[in-house]
Design an enzyme around this catalytic site. Structure first.
Site, mmCIF file in Angstrom:
data_model
loop_
_atom_site.group_PDB
_atom_site.id
_atom_site.type_symbol
_atom_site.label_atom_id
_atom_site.label_comp_id
_atom_site.label_asym_id
_atom_site.label_seq_id
_atom_site.Cartn_x
_atom_site.Cartn_y
_atom_site.Cartn_z
ATOM 1 N N GLY A 278 -0.500 5.201 -9.335
ATOM 2 C CA GLY A 278 0.210 6.034 -10.329
ATOM 3 C C GLY A 278 -0.668 7.053 -11.031
ATOM 4 O O GLY A 278 -0.211 7.714 -11.968
ATOM 5 N N HIS A 351 2.129 10.395 1.400
ATOM 6 C CA HIS A 351 1.744 11.677 2.011
ATOM 7 C C HIS A 351 0.218 11.841 2.121
ATOM 8 O O HIS A 351 -0.261 12.705 2.821
ATOM 9 C CB HIS A 351 2.394 12.865 1.260
HETATM 10 C C1 LIG Z 1 -1.804 12.272 -4.953
HETATM 11 S S1 LIG Z 1 -2.332 11.223 -6.223
HETATM 12 C C2 LIG Z 1 -0.758 10.716 -6.883
HETATM 13 C C3 LIG Z 1 -0.879 10.165 -8.275
HETATM 14 C C4 LIG Z 1 0.459 9.815 -8.936
HETATM 15 N N1 LIG Z 1 1.270 8.892 -8.173
HETATM 16 C C5 LIG Z 1 1.249 11.091 -9.248
HETATM 17 O O1 LIG Z 1 2.220 11.379 -8.593
HETATM 18 O O2 LIG Z 1 0.810 11.803 -10.172
HETATM 19 C C6 LIG Z 1 -2.872 9.832 -5.312
HETATM 20 C C7 LIG Z 1 -3.427 8.690 -6.167
HETATM 21 O O3 LIG Z 1 -3.787 7.608 -5.303
HETATM 22 C C8 LIG Z 1 -4.919 6.978 -5.873
HETATM 23 N N2 LIG Z 1 -5.581 6.151 -4.875
HETATM 24 C C9 LIG Z 1 -6.301 6.539 -3.784
HETATM 25 N N3 LIG Z 1 -6.740 5.472 -3.114
HETATM 26 C C10 LIG Z 1 -6.295 4.375 -3.786
HETATM 27 C C11 LIG Z 1 -6.410 2.970 -3.562
HETATM 28 N N4 LIG Z 1 -7.072 2.500 -2.491
HETATM 29 N N5 LIG Z 1 -5.800 2.140 -4.421
HETATM 30 C C12 LIG Z 1 -5.118 2.624 -5.489
HETATM 31 N N6 LIG Z 1 -4.967 3.952 -5.758
HETATM 32 C C13 LIG Z 1 -5.552 4.809 -4.909
HETATM 33 C C14 LIG Z 1 -5.753 8.157 -6.338
HETATM 34 O O4 LIG Z 1 -6.737 7.749 -7.286
HETATM 35 C C15 LIG Z 1 -4.681 9.064 -6.933
HETATM 36 O O5 LIG Z 1 -4.482 8.809 -8.295
#
Ligand SMILES: C[S@@+](CC[C@H](N)C(=O)[O-])C[C@H]1O[C@@H](n2cnc3c(N)ncnc32)[C@H](O)[C@@H]1O
Length: 452
Positions: A278, A351
Protein backbone atom coordinates in the site's frame (compact mmCIF):
# COMPACT_ATOMS: atom_id res chain seq x y z
CA UNK A 1 -15.97 14.60 -50.92
CA UNK A 2 -15.07 16.13 -47.56
CA UNK A 3 -11.37 15.79 -46.69
CA UNK A 4 -10.45 13.88 -43.53
CA UNK A 5 -8.73 16.97 -42.09
CA UNK A 6 -11.95 18.98 -42.49
CA UNK A 7 -13.93 16.11 -40.93
CA UNK A 8 -11.52 16.14 -37.96
CA UNK A 9 -11.85 19.93 -37.60
CA UNK A 10 -15.66 19.64 -37.72
CA UNK A 11 -15.55 16.92 -35.07
CA UNK A 12 -13.59 19.32 -32.87
CA UNK A 13 -16.10 22.15 -33.44
CA UNK A 14 -19.14 19.96 -32.85
CA UNK A 15 -17.76 18.84 -29.50
CA UNK A 16 -16.67 22.35 -28.53
CA UNK A 17 -20.44 23.08 -28.40
CA UNK A 18 -20.72 20.56 -25.55
CA UNK A 19 -17.86 22.16 -23.60
CA UNK A 20 -19.22 25.67 -24.12
CA UNK A 21 -22.62 24.50 -22.89
CA UNK A 22 -20.89 23.04 -19.81
CA UNK A 23 -19.25 26.43 -19.08
CA UNK A 24 -22.54 28.27 -19.67
CA UNK A 25 -24.35 25.88 -17.31
CA UNK A 26 -21.74 26.55 -14.58
CA UNK A 27 -21.67 30.29 -15.36
CA UNK A 28 -17.88 30.29 -15.96
CA UNK A 29 -15.47 31.06 -18.80
CA UNK A 30 -13.48 28.25 -20.40
CA UNK A 31 -10.13 27.75 -18.63
CA UNK A 32 -7.31 29.96 -19.91
CA UNK A 33 -3.83 28.53 -20.42
CA UNK A 34 -2.38 31.92 -19.45
CA UNK A 35 -3.72 31.97 -15.90
CA UNK A 36 -2.61 29.81 -12.99
CA UNK A 37 -4.75 26.75 -12.38
CA UNK A 38 -7.78 27.16 -10.13
CA UNK A 39 -9.27 23.99 -8.62
CA UNK A 40 -12.67 23.36 -10.19
CA UNK A 41 -11.75 25.13 -13.44
CA UNK A 42 -11.74 21.83 -15.37
CA UNK A 43 -14.69 20.87 -17.56
CA UNK A 44 -17.17 18.86 -15.47
CA UNK A 45 -15.47 15.56 -14.63
CA UNK A 46 -18.53 13.58 -13.53
CA UNK A 47 -20.58 14.31 -16.66
CA UNK A 48 -20.04 11.49 -19.18
CA UNK A 49 -21.09 13.64 -22.17
CA UNK A 50 -18.65 16.40 -21.28
CA UNK A 51 -15.83 13.92 -20.74
CA UNK A 52 -16.57 12.15 -24.04
CA UNK A 53 -16.61 15.51 -25.85
CA UNK A 54 -13.21 16.43 -24.44
CA UNK A 55 -11.79 12.97 -25.31
CA UNK A 56 -13.00 13.37 -28.91
CA UNK A 57 -11.59 16.91 -29.18
CA UNK A 58 -8.18 15.79 -27.90
CA UNK A 59 -8.13 12.74 -30.20
CA UNK A 60 -9.29 14.66 -33.28
CA UNK A 61 -6.95 17.61 -32.65
CA UNK A 62 -3.97 15.30 -32.16
CA UNK A 63 -4.78 13.34 -35.32
CA UNK A 64 -5.13 16.65 -37.17
CA UNK A 65 -1.68 17.78 -35.99
CA UNK A 66 -0.14 14.42 -36.89
CA UNK A 67 -1.74 14.59 -40.35
CA UNK A 68 -0.83 18.21 -41.07
CA UNK A 69 2.79 18.02 -39.85
CA UNK A 70 5.38 16.08 -41.82
CA UNK A 71 6.18 12.58 -40.53
CA UNK A 72 9.77 13.73 -39.94
CA UNK A 73 8.54 16.47 -37.62
CA UNK A 74 6.07 14.16 -35.88
CA UNK A 75 8.65 11.49 -35.22
CA UNK A 76 11.57 13.71 -34.28
CA UNK A 77 9.51 15.93 -31.96
CA UNK A 78 8.15 12.84 -30.22
CA UNK A 79 11.59 11.26 -29.95
CA UNK A 80 12.96 14.46 -28.46
CA UNK A 81 10.31 14.56 -25.74
CA UNK A 82 12.66 13.04 -23.14
CA UNK A 83 14.48 16.39 -23.31
CA UNK A 84 11.25 17.99 -22.13
CA UNK A 85 11.06 15.52 -19.22
CA UNK A 86 14.61 16.48 -18.24
CA UNK A 87 13.74 20.18 -18.45
CA UNK A 88 10.60 19.70 -16.35
CA UNK A 89 12.68 17.95 -13.71
CA UNK A 90 15.09 20.91 -13.62
CA UNK A 91 12.19 23.30 -13.12
CA UNK A 92 10.71 21.12 -10.37
CA UNK A 93 13.89 20.40 -8.45
CA UNK A 94 15.04 24.05 -8.69
CA UNK A 95 11.61 25.16 -7.35
CA UNK A 96 11.13 27.53 -10.29
CA UNK A 97 7.31 27.45 -10.22
CA UNK A 98 7.47 28.24 -6.49
CA UNK A 99 9.82 31.18 -7.13
CA UNK A 100 7.45 32.47 -9.82
CA UNK A 101 4.43 31.94 -7.58
CA UNK A 102 5.98 34.31 -5.03
CA UNK A 103 6.88 36.77 -7.83
CA UNK A 104 3.22 37.02 -8.92
CA UNK A 105 1.70 37.65 -12.33
CA UNK A 106 4.31 40.18 -13.54
CA UNK A 107 6.88 37.37 -13.52
CA UNK A 108 10.60 37.48 -12.83
CA UNK A 109 13.71 38.05 -14.93
CA UNK A 110 15.67 34.89 -15.57
CA UNK A 111 18.71 36.39 -13.77
CA UNK A 112 16.70 36.64 -10.55
CA UNK A 113 15.20 33.17 -11.01
CA UNK A 114 18.67 31.71 -11.55
CA UNK A 115 20.17 33.59 -8.63
CA UNK A 116 17.47 32.13 -6.32
CA UNK A 117 18.28 28.58 -7.44
CA UNK A 118 22.05 29.17 -7.80
CA UNK A 119 22.08 28.14 -11.47
CA UNK A 120 23.43 29.56 -14.71
CA UNK A 121 20.94 32.13 -16.19
CA UNK A 122 22.03 31.27 -19.74
CA UNK A 123 21.10 27.63 -19.17
CA UNK A 124 17.93 28.34 -17.21
CA UNK A 125 16.61 30.71 -19.89
CA UNK A 126 16.94 27.93 -22.48
CA UNK A 127 15.15 25.46 -20.22
CA UNK A 128 12.32 27.89 -19.50
CA UNK A 129 11.93 28.95 -23.12
CA UNK A 130 11.71 25.32 -24.24
CA UNK A 131 9.07 24.66 -21.61
CA UNK A 132 7.17 27.86 -22.45
CA UNK A 133 7.08 26.71 -26.08
CA UNK A 134 5.30 23.61 -24.75
CA UNK A 135 2.77 25.69 -22.73
CA UNK A 136 4.59 25.18 -19.44
CA UNK A 137 5.41 28.67 -18.02
CA UNK A 138 4.99 31.80 -20.15
CA UNK A 139 7.53 34.35 -21.30
CA UNK A 140 5.79 37.64 -20.52
CA UNK A 141 8.64 39.86 -21.78
CA UNK A 142 12.05 38.91 -23.18
CA UNK A 143 13.73 36.80 -20.46
CA UNK A 144 10.91 37.41 -17.97
CA UNK A 145 8.92 34.30 -17.07
CA UNK A 146 5.72 33.73 -15.10
CA UNK A 147 3.56 30.76 -14.18
CA UNK A 148 0.70 29.71 -16.40
CA UNK A 149 -2.03 27.08 -15.95
CA UNK A 150 0.32 24.14 -16.49
CA UNK A 151 3.38 25.34 -14.58
CA UNK A 152 1.31 26.42 -11.57
CA UNK A 153 0.69 22.70 -10.86
CA UNK A 154 4.37 22.50 -9.90
CA UNK A 155 3.94 24.84 -6.91
CA UNK A 156 4.64 22.75 -3.79
CA UNK A 157 2.79 24.82 -1.18
CA UNK A 158 5.95 25.62 0.82
CA UNK A 159 7.68 29.05 1.04
CA UNK A 160 10.70 29.29 -1.29
CA UNK A 161 13.11 30.07 1.56
CA UNK A 162 12.10 26.85 3.33
CA UNK A 163 12.34 24.85 0.10
CA UNK A 164 16.00 25.84 -0.26
CA UNK A 165 16.83 25.71 3.48
CA UNK A 166 15.27 22.28 4.04
CA UNK A 167 15.19 20.49 0.65
CA UNK A 168 14.36 17.18 2.34
CA UNK A 169 10.88 18.65 3.04
CA UNK A 170 10.35 19.63 -0.60
CA UNK A 171 7.55 17.12 -1.23
CA UNK A 172 6.09 17.04 2.27
CA UNK A 173 2.80 18.87 1.54
CA UNK A 174 -0.08 17.26 -0.43
CA UNK A 175 0.60 19.76 -3.28
CA UNK A 176 4.06 18.15 -3.58
CA UNK A 177 2.62 14.94 -5.08
CA UNK A 178 2.59 16.07 -8.73
CA UNK A 179 6.01 17.81 -8.54
CA UNK A 180 7.43 14.61 -6.94
CA UNK A 181 6.05 12.54 -9.81
CA UNK A 182 7.42 15.00 -12.39
CA UNK A 183 10.86 14.82 -10.80
CA UNK A 184 10.70 11.03 -10.66
CA UNK A 185 9.76 10.88 -14.37
CA UNK A 186 12.61 13.23 -15.31
CA UNK A 187 15.00 11.07 -13.30
CA UNK A 188 14.15 7.34 -13.24
CA UNK A 189 11.81 7.08 -16.22
CA UNK A 190 14.12 9.01 -18.52
CA UNK A 191 17.20 7.10 -17.33
CA UNK A 192 15.42 3.74 -17.70
CA UNK A 193 14.04 4.63 -21.17
CA UNK A 194 17.50 5.33 -22.46
CA UNK A 195 18.55 1.74 -21.62
CA UNK A 196 15.42 0.00 -22.93
CA UNK A 197 17.05 -1.08 -26.15
CA UNK A 198 20.07 -2.56 -24.34
CA UNK A 199 17.81 -4.48 -21.92
CA UNK A 200 15.59 -5.81 -24.72
CA UNK A 201 18.42 -6.80 -27.03
CA UNK A 202 20.92 -8.35 -24.60
CA UNK A 203 20.26 -12.15 -24.66
CA UNK A 204 20.86 -12.19 -20.87
CA UNK A 205 17.89 -9.90 -20.18
CA UNK A 206 15.81 -9.88 -23.37
CA UNK A 207 13.16 -12.35 -22.06
CA UNK A 208 13.70 -11.73 -18.36
CA UNK A 209 10.82 -11.27 -15.92
CA UNK A 210 13.23 -10.49 -13.07
CA UNK A 211 12.76 -7.07 -11.51
CA UNK A 212 16.52 -6.64 -11.03
CA UNK A 213 17.22 -7.09 -14.76
CA UNK A 214 15.04 -4.22 -15.93
CA UNK A 215 16.34 -1.31 -18.00
CA UNK A 216 16.38 1.07 -15.03
CA UNK A 217 18.71 -1.28 -13.10
CA UNK A 218 21.10 -1.16 -16.04
CA UNK A 219 20.83 2.65 -16.13
CA UNK A 220 21.50 2.91 -12.40
CA UNK A 221 24.33 0.40 -12.73
CA UNK A 222 22.96 -1.91 -10.05
CA UNK A 223 22.06 -5.59 -9.69
CA UNK A 224 19.32 -4.66 -7.26
CA UNK A 225 15.62 -4.35 -8.13
CA UNK A 226 14.53 -0.71 -7.96
CA UNK A 227 12.76 -1.26 -4.58
CA UNK A 228 16.00 -2.58 -3.02
CA UNK A 229 18.07 0.12 -4.70
CA UNK A 230 15.80 2.94 -3.48
CA UNK A 231 16.22 1.66 0.08
CA UNK A 232 20.02 2.08 0.10
CA UNK A 233 20.84 4.80 2.67
CA UNK A 234 22.26 7.12 -0.02
CA UNK A 235 19.04 6.80 -2.07
CA UNK A 236 16.78 8.05 0.73
CA UNK A 237 15.69 11.05 -1.35
CA UNK A 238 14.67 8.83 -4.29
CA UNK A 239 12.69 6.55 -1.95
CA UNK A 240 10.86 9.41 -0.30
CA UNK A 241 10.12 11.09 -3.63
CA UNK A 242 8.85 7.82 -5.14
CA UNK A 243 6.42 7.27 -2.24
CA UNK A 244 4.95 10.75 -2.70
CA UNK A 245 5.00 10.38 -6.50
CA UNK A 246 2.56 7.46 -6.18
CA UNK A 247 0.07 9.97 -4.81
CA UNK A 248 0.69 12.21 -7.83
CA UNK A 249 -0.07 9.24 -10.05
CA UNK A 250 -3.57 8.99 -8.63
CA UNK A 251 -4.25 12.50 -10.00
CA UNK A 252 -4.05 11.00 -13.48
CA UNK A 253 -7.08 8.89 -12.79
CA UNK A 254 -10.55 9.78 -11.55
CA UNK A 255 -10.58 9.08 -7.79
CA UNK A 256 -14.16 7.85 -8.16
CA UNK A 257 -13.05 4.88 -10.23
CA UNK A 258 -11.03 3.59 -7.33
CA UNK A 259 -13.02 4.77 -4.33
CA UNK A 260 -16.37 3.88 -5.91
CA UNK A 261 -15.28 1.07 -8.26
CA UNK A 262 -16.04 -1.54 -5.58
CA UNK A 263 -19.00 -1.67 -3.20
CA UNK A 264 -17.02 -0.45 -0.17
CA UNK A 265 -20.26 0.85 1.38
CA UNK A 266 -21.70 -2.67 1.25
CA UNK A 267 -19.01 -3.97 3.66
CA UNK A 268 -20.14 -4.27 7.27
CA UNK A 269 -18.90 -1.87 9.99
CA UNK A 270 -15.25 -2.38 11.02
CA UNK A 271 -14.52 -4.64 8.06
CA UNK A 272 -10.78 -5.02 7.66
CA UNK A 273 -9.12 -4.02 4.39
CA UNK A 274 -5.49 -5.13 3.99
CA UNK A 275 -3.76 -2.78 1.55
CA UNK A 276 -0.98 -5.10 0.35
CA UNK A 277 2.00 -3.09 -1.00
CA UNK A 278 0.00 0.00 0.00
CA UNK A 279 3.01 2.36 -0.18
CA UNK A 280 2.70 5.35 2.13
CA UNK A 281 -1.03 4.63 2.50
CA UNK A 282 -2.41 7.29 0.15
CA UNK A 283 -5.18 5.12 -1.26
CA UNK A 284 -6.22 3.68 2.09
CA UNK A 285 -6.41 7.23 3.40
CA UNK A 286 -8.66 8.31 0.52
CA UNK A 287 -10.87 5.27 1.09
CA UNK A 288 -10.96 5.83 4.86
CA UNK A 289 -12.19 9.38 4.31
CA UNK A 290 -14.95 8.22 1.92
CA UNK A 291 -15.91 5.12 3.90
CA UNK A 292 -15.41 5.83 7.61
CA UNK A 293 -16.91 2.49 8.68
CA UNK A 294 -13.87 0.52 7.41
CA UNK A 295 -10.47 -0.28 8.99
CA UNK A 296 -7.22 -0.46 7.03
CA UNK A 297 -3.84 -2.10 7.51
CA UNK A 298 -1.28 -0.77 5.03
CA UNK A 299 1.49 -3.29 4.40
CA UNK A 300 4.74 -2.47 2.62
CA UNK A 301 8.51 -2.73 2.97
CA UNK A 302 10.03 -1.40 6.22
CA UNK A 303 11.37 2.01 5.10
CA UNK A 304 8.19 2.75 3.08
CA UNK A 305 5.99 1.96 6.06
CA UNK A 306 8.18 4.26 8.22
CA UNK A 307 7.72 7.09 5.70
CA UNK A 308 3.96 6.51 5.53
CA UNK A 309 3.61 6.57 9.30
CA UNK A 310 5.62 9.80 9.60
CA UNK A 311 3.56 11.47 6.88
CA UNK A 312 0.25 10.39 8.37
CA UNK A 313 1.34 11.62 11.84
CA UNK A 314 2.01 15.09 10.43
CA UNK A 315 -0.71 15.45 7.78
CA UNK A 316 -3.62 13.35 9.09
CA UNK A 317 -3.07 12.66 12.82
CA UNK A 318 -6.83 12.21 13.32
CA UNK A 319 -6.91 9.16 11.03
CA UNK A 320 -3.94 7.62 12.82
CA UNK A 321 -5.33 8.34 16.31
CA UNK A 322 -8.71 6.89 15.39
CA UNK A 323 -6.93 3.54 14.93
CA UNK A 324 -8.69 3.07 11.62
CA UNK A 325 -5.42 3.07 9.66
CA UNK A 326 -2.32 1.26 10.78
CA UNK A 327 0.90 0.23 9.07
CA UNK A 328 2.63 -3.14 9.02
CA UNK A 329 5.97 -4.15 7.55
CA UNK A 330 5.39 -7.15 5.30
CA UNK A 331 7.04 -8.71 2.27
CA UNK A 332 4.22 -9.83 -0.03
CA UNK A 333 6.24 -12.82 -1.21
CA UNK A 334 6.10 -14.21 2.37
CA UNK A 335 3.08 -15.76 4.12
CA UNK A 336 0.38 -13.17 4.67
CA UNK A 337 0.23 -12.49 8.46
CA UNK A 338 -3.43 -11.38 8.43
CA UNK A 339 -5.70 -14.35 7.82
CA UNK A 340 -9.34 -14.09 6.86
CA UNK A 341 -9.41 -10.33 6.19
CA UNK A 342 -12.60 -8.97 4.64
CA UNK A 343 -10.67 -7.51 1.69
CA UNK A 344 -7.16 -7.94 0.39
CA UNK A 345 -6.37 -5.08 -1.94
CA UNK A 346 -3.57 -4.86 -4.49
CA UNK A 347 -3.40 -1.40 -6.01
CA UNK A 348 -0.79 -0.89 -8.69
CA UNK A 349 1.10 -4.01 -7.54
CA UNK A 350 0.37 -6.68 -10.14
CA UNK A 351 1.45 -4.28 -12.89
CA UNK A 352 4.95 -4.12 -11.32
CA UNK A 353 5.57 -7.84 -11.71
CA UNK A 354 5.93 -10.42 -14.45
CA UNK A 355 3.38 -13.28 -14.41
CA UNK A 356 5.75 -15.54 -12.45
CA UNK A 357 5.97 -13.13 -9.51
CA UNK A 358 2.36 -11.88 -9.71
CA UNK A 359 1.29 -15.48 -9.26
CA UNK A 360 3.31 -15.84 -6.03
CA UNK A 361 1.79 -12.61 -4.62
CA UNK A 362 -1.72 -13.83 -5.45
CA UNK A 363 -1.11 -17.34 -4.06
CA UNK A 364 0.07 -15.87 -0.71
CA UNK A 365 -3.28 -14.05 -0.47
CA UNK A 366 -5.26 -17.09 -1.48
CA UNK A 367 -3.58 -19.09 1.32
CA UNK A 368 -4.57 -16.43 3.90
CA UNK A 369 -8.09 -15.78 2.60
CA UNK A 370 -11.17 -17.07 4.43
CA UNK A 371 -14.40 -18.16 2.72
CA UNK A 372 -15.74 -14.58 2.66
CA UNK A 373 -12.52 -12.69 1.94
CA UNK A 374 -12.50 -10.68 -1.24
CA UNK A 375 -9.64 -9.71 -3.50
CA UNK A 376 -9.66 -6.23 -5.04
CA UNK A 377 -7.10 -5.58 -7.76
CA UNK A 378 -6.79 -1.97 -8.85
CA UNK A 379 -4.83 -1.80 -12.08
CA UNK A 380 -5.26 -0.42 -15.54
CA UNK A 381 -6.81 -2.54 -18.27
CA UNK A 382 -5.16 -1.23 -21.38
CA UNK A 383 -7.22 -0.84 -24.53
CA UNK A 384 -6.14 -1.98 -27.94
CA UNK A 385 -5.50 0.81 -30.43
CA UNK A 386 -7.37 -0.99 -33.23
CA UNK A 387 -11.10 -0.65 -33.74
CA UNK A 388 -13.24 -2.63 -31.21
CA UNK A 389 -14.58 -4.76 -34.06
CA UNK A 390 -11.08 -6.18 -34.58
CA UNK A 391 -10.57 -7.31 -30.98
CA UNK A 392 -11.42 -10.62 -29.36
CA UNK A 393 -14.39 -10.44 -26.98
CA UNK A 394 -13.86 -13.80 -25.35
CA UNK A 395 -12.56 -12.37 -22.09
CA UNK A 396 -14.69 -9.25 -21.93
CA UNK A 397 -15.12 -7.94 -18.41
CA UNK A 398 -18.47 -6.46 -17.37
CA UNK A 399 -18.24 -2.68 -17.05
CA UNK A 400 -15.06 -2.40 -19.10
CA UNK A 401 -14.96 0.67 -21.27
CA UNK A 402 -14.55 -0.29 -24.91
CA UNK A 403 -12.73 2.38 -26.88
CA UNK A 404 -15.14 3.80 -29.39
CA UNK A 405 -14.20 7.06 -31.09
CA UNK A 406 -16.03 8.35 -34.17
CA UNK A 407 -14.56 8.32 -37.70
CA UNK A 408 -12.31 9.66 -39.06
CA UNK A 409 -10.39 9.08 -35.79
CA UNK A 410 -8.31 5.98 -36.45
CA UNK A 411 -6.38 5.64 -33.20
CA UNK A 412 -8.76 4.23 -30.58
CA UNK A 413 -6.64 5.46 -27.66
CA UNK A 414 -7.09 8.99 -29.02
CA UNK A 415 -3.36 9.69 -28.84
CA UNK A 416 -0.67 8.71 -26.37
CA UNK A 417 -2.48 7.83 -23.17
CA UNK A 418 -1.22 7.22 -19.69
CA UNK A 419 -2.03 3.46 -19.54
CA UNK A 420 0.07 2.73 -22.63
CA UNK A 421 2.92 4.84 -21.31
CA UNK A 422 2.59 3.25 -17.91
CA UNK A 423 2.94 -0.24 -19.38
CA UNK A 424 6.36 0.55 -20.81
CA UNK A 425 7.30 2.46 -17.65
CA UNK A 426 6.53 -0.70 -15.62
CA UNK A 427 8.69 -2.68 -18.03
CA UNK A 428 11.66 -0.37 -17.70
CA UNK A 429 11.33 -0.08 -13.92
CA UNK A 430 10.87 -3.72 -13.00
CA UNK A 431 9.97 -5.90 -16.01
CA UNK A 432 6.28 -5.47 -15.18
CA UNK A 433 3.47 -4.56 -17.55
CA UNK A 434 -0.04 -3.18 -17.75
CA UNK A 435 -2.30 -5.88 -19.17
CA UNK A 436 -4.99 -5.85 -21.83
CA UNK A 437 -8.32 -7.42 -20.86
CA UNK A 438 -7.39 -10.51 -22.85
CA UNK A 439 -4.10 -10.82 -20.95
CA UNK A 440 -5.94 -10.45 -17.61
CA UNK A 441 -8.51 -13.05 -18.72
CA UNK A 442 -5.93 -15.62 -19.80
CA UNK A 443 -3.85 -14.93 -16.74
CA UNK A 444 -6.70 -15.25 -14.24
CA UNK A 445 -7.85 -18.56 -15.76
CA UNK A 446 -4.28 -19.79 -15.39
CA UNK A 447 -4.09 -18.61 -11.73
CA UNK A 448 -7.46 -20.15 -10.84
CA UNK A 449 -6.27 -23.43 -12.29
CA UNK A 450 -3.02 -23.31 -10.28
CA UNK A 451 -3.12 -25.60 -7.20
CA UNK A 452 -1.74 -24.03 -3.99
C1 LIG B 1 3.63 1.07 -7.59
S1 LIG B 1 3.79 1.19 -5.87
C2 LIG B 1 2.08 1.17 -5.39
C3 LIG B 1 1.87 1.71 -4.00
C4 LIG B 1 0.40 1.82 -3.58
N1 LIG B 1 -0.33 0.58 -3.67
C5 LIG B 1 -0.30 2.93 -4.38
O1 LIG B 1 -1.09 2.64 -5.24
O2 LIG B 1 0.02 4.10 -4.11
C6 LIG B 1 4.36 -0.42 -5.47
C7 LIG B 1 4.62 -0.65 -3.98
O3 LIG B 1 5.03 -2.00 -3.79
C8 LIG B 1 5.96 -2.01 -2.73
N2 LIG B 1 6.72 -3.26 -2.75
C9 LIG B 1 7.67 -3.67 -3.63
N3 LIG B 1 8.12 -4.88 -3.30
C10 LIG B 1 7.45 -5.26 -2.18
C11 LIG B 1 7.46 -6.44 -1.37
N4 LIG B 1 8.27 -7.47 -1.68
N5 LIG B 1 6.62 -6.50 -0.33
C12 LIG B 1 5.80 -5.46 -0.04
N6 LIG B 1 5.73 -4.31 -0.77
C13 LIG B 1 6.55 -4.22 -1.83
C14 LIG B 1 6.80 -0.79 -3.01
O4 LIG B 1 7.54 -0.39 -1.86
C15 LIG B 1 5.73 0.22 -3.42
O5 LIG B 1 5.25 0.94 -2.32
Amino acid sequence: MKSSIRALAELVLKNIDVLEADCAKRGVQEPSLLDPYEPGSEFTVDDGNVQRASTIIVAAAQQLIQTVQSPQTNLLMTAYSTTLSGAIRVATEFNIADILYEAGSKGLHVKEISSACKADPIKISQILRLLASGWIFKEVKPDVFANNRNSSIMVKGIPVKKLFDAPELKYSKPEGATPALLADIGDNTVKGSSYLYEALSDPKTAFSGEANEAALCRALNTNLACWDFFELPEQRERLNRFGVAMQGMSKLEPLDVTTKGFDWEGLKKDSLVVDVGGGIGSFSLALAKEHPHLKFVVQDRGPVVEDGLERLKVLHPEELNSGRISFQEHNFFDSQPIANADVYMLKFIIHDWSNKYSEIILCRLREAAGPHSRLVIVDKVIPYICSPSESNDEFSIPGILKPDLPAPIVNMSGGITYPHLSSVVMMLYCNGQERTHDAFGQYSSQILATPI
